[in-house]
Design an enzyme around this catalytic site. Structure first.
Site, short mmCIF file in Angstrom:
data_model
loop_
_atom_site.label_atom_id
_atom_site.label_comp_id
_atom_site.label_asym_id
_atom_site.label_seq_id
_atom_site.Cartn_x
_atom_site.Cartn_y
_atom_site.Cartn_z
N SER A 12 86.81 17.96 55.30
CA SER A 12 85.14 17.91 55.35
C SER A 12 84.96 16.55 56.28
O SER A 12 83.80 16.58 56.81
CB SER A 12 84.74 17.49 54.04
OG SER A 12 85.37 16.35 53.46
N ASN A 13 85.61 15.55 56.31
CA ASN A 13 85.32 14.60 57.40
C ASN A 13 85.30 14.92 58.92
O ASN A 13 84.40 14.42 59.76
CB ASN A 13 86.09 13.34 57.22
CG ASN A 13 85.78 12.32 55.72
OD1 ASN A 13 84.70 11.77 56.22
ND2 ASN A 13 86.57 12.43 54.88
N ARG A 64 110.78 9.37 60.51
CA ARG A 64 109.31 9.28 61.13
C ARG A 64 109.10 8.94 62.75
O ARG A 64 108.35 9.56 63.24
CB ARG A 64 109.06 7.76 60.46
CG ARG A 64 107.28 8.01 60.07
CD ARG A 64 106.90 6.90 59.06
NE ARG A 64 107.36 7.03 57.74
CZ ARG A 64 106.81 7.45 56.77
NH1 ARG A 64 105.60 8.12 57.03
NH2 ARG A 64 107.05 7.48 55.45
N ARG A 90 99.76 10.82 56.45
CA ARG A 90 101.00 10.43 56.86
C ARG A 90 100.87 9.04 57.23
O ARG A 90 99.90 8.59 57.88
CB ARG A 90 101.78 11.18 58.03
CG ARG A 90 101.81 12.69 57.89
CD ARG A 90 102.47 12.92 56.65
NE ARG A 90 103.79 12.68 56.43
CZ ARG A 90 104.59 12.66 55.57
NH1 ARG A 90 104.10 13.10 54.23
NH2 ARG A 90 105.92 12.41 55.81
N LEU A 92 101.85 5.90 59.44
CA LEU A 92 102.23 5.59 60.78
C LEU A 92 103.04 4.41 61.19
O LEU A 92 102.58 3.47 60.50
CB LEU A 92 101.07 5.93 62.02
CG LEU A 92 100.26 7.17 61.72
CD1 LEU A 92 98.88 6.86 62.34
CD2 LEU A 92 100.81 8.25 62.39
N HIS A 108 88.96 5.18 54.39
CA HIS A 108 89.73 5.19 53.34
C HIS A 108 88.52 4.89 52.18
O HIS A 108 87.77 4.33 52.34
CB HIS A 108 90.55 3.81 53.39
CG HIS A 108 91.20 3.49 52.16
ND1 HIS A 108 92.43 4.16 51.96
CD2 HIS A 108 91.00 2.73 51.18
CE1 HIS A 108 92.95 3.44 50.70
NE2 HIS A 108 91.95 2.80 50.19
N ASP A 144 96.21 0.69 55.68
CA ASP A 144 94.72 0.49 55.11
C ASP A 144 94.22 -0.98 55.38
O ASP A 144 93.84 -1.56 54.63
CB ASP A 144 94.48 0.89 53.60
CG ASP A 144 95.18 2.07 53.37
OD1 ASP A 144 95.36 2.71 52.34
OD2 ASP A 144 94.75 3.02 54.24
N GLU A 173 81.27 9.08 52.74
CA GLU A 173 82.11 9.14 53.73
C GLU A 173 81.50 9.88 55.21
O GLU A 173 81.63 9.61 56.10
CB GLU A 173 83.60 9.78 53.46
CG GLU A 173 84.29 8.99 52.57
CD GLU A 173 85.76 9.66 52.18
OE1 GLU A 173 86.21 10.26 53.05
OE2 GLU A 173 86.13 9.34 51.05
C1 GRF Z 1 89.36 12.69 50.63
O1 GRF Z 1 90.08 12.33 49.42
C2 GRF Z 1 88.82 11.38 51.55
O2 GRF Z 1 88.35 10.45 50.41
C3 GRF Z 1 89.94 10.98 52.26
O3 GRF Z 1 90.63 11.94 52.61
C4 GRF Z 1 90.46 13.05 51.70
C5 GRF Z 1 90.27 14.42 52.16
O4 GRF Z 1 89.11 14.31 52.98
N1 GRF Z 1 89.28 10.22 53.61
P1 GRF Z 1 88.85 15.51 53.90
O5 GRF Z 1 87.93 16.52 53.32
O6 GRF Z 1 90.13 16.29 54.48
O7 GRF Z 1 87.97 14.88 55.03
#
Ligand code: GRF
Length: 195
Positions: A12-13, A64, A90, A92, A108, A144, A173
């Site tokens: 979604s982001n 890794r 993952r 890094l 985050h 983070d 976000e």
């Molecule tokens: C969500 O928990 C968001 O808070 C974090 O990544 C997770 C998945 O987000 N940034 P998305 O829908 O795959 O972007």
């Protein structure tokens, strides 16, 4: 500017970022890369005509650097100017981060420096915090961590659960990350604060 977006889940982001890169925006998405072929974000990227790639981390179990060598080759082929980690799950290594440091962002779901790591909404609720939110930061070797490029706040409401809180943070976000990317792509490192 060419932007590569790394994801592990629904994306979604990524959708919010991709949909923001239009018109006079200085950047365009050049690649969406997932660490699993099952990531729902891949279909959403393909539906928008964005090139996609998968580098599954599982065959590299535990090695890794070997995973990141393949990941890096695939990224280099797309020649990104900026990498956006967007729900990329993952960790890094320092070597990979050093290769892209200064050009790699992450979002985050907490008000960093509070609640690095996982389960941030559960932890904010358990702490009885009055507010919560999300942070976009430059990626550095420490998890983070790194210079904050933006934050968005939400009020924790009575009766909130981790799910209802996460849903409200996710909406922020989707507003914060595109706002930060637009500034960052224009070479402006001033942080964005919402509201
Ligand atoms: C969500 O928990 C968001 O808070 C974090 O990544 C997770 C998945 O987000 N940034 P998305 O829908 O795959 O972007």
């Amino acid at each position: 500017k060419r932007v590569a977006i790394l994801l592990s889940g629904g994306g979604s982001n990524m959708v919010a970022l991709a949909e923001s890169m239009t018109g006079d925006h200085p950047a365009r998405p050049c690649l969406v890369l997932a660490n699993s072929e099952r990531a729902g974000g891949l279909q959403k990227a393909a539906a928008r005509g964005i090139p996609t790639a998968v580098v599954d981390h599982r065959p590299f179990r535990g090695d890794r650097p070997a995973f990141e060598a393949v990941l890096n080759d695939r990224l280099e082929a797309a020649s990104p100017d900026i990498i956006c980690l967007a729900g990329f799950m993952r960790v890094l290594t320092e070597g990979f981060v050093a290769r892209w440091q200064g050009r790699m962002l992450n979002i985050h779901p907490s008000l960093l420096p509070k609640y690095r790591g996982l389960e941030t909404h559960v932890r904010a609720l358990a702490a009885g915090d009055a507010e919560h939110g999300c942070t976009v930061h430059e990626v550095t070797p420490a998890l983070d961590d790194g210079p904050i490029l933006g934050q968005a706040r939400v009020t924790i409401e009575p009766g909130d659960t981790a799910e209802t809180l996460a849903a409200r943070v996710l909406i922020m976000e989707h507003r914060l990350y595109p706002a930060v990317l637009r500034r960052f792509a224009a070479g402006d490192r001033r942080p964005v604060f919402l509201p």
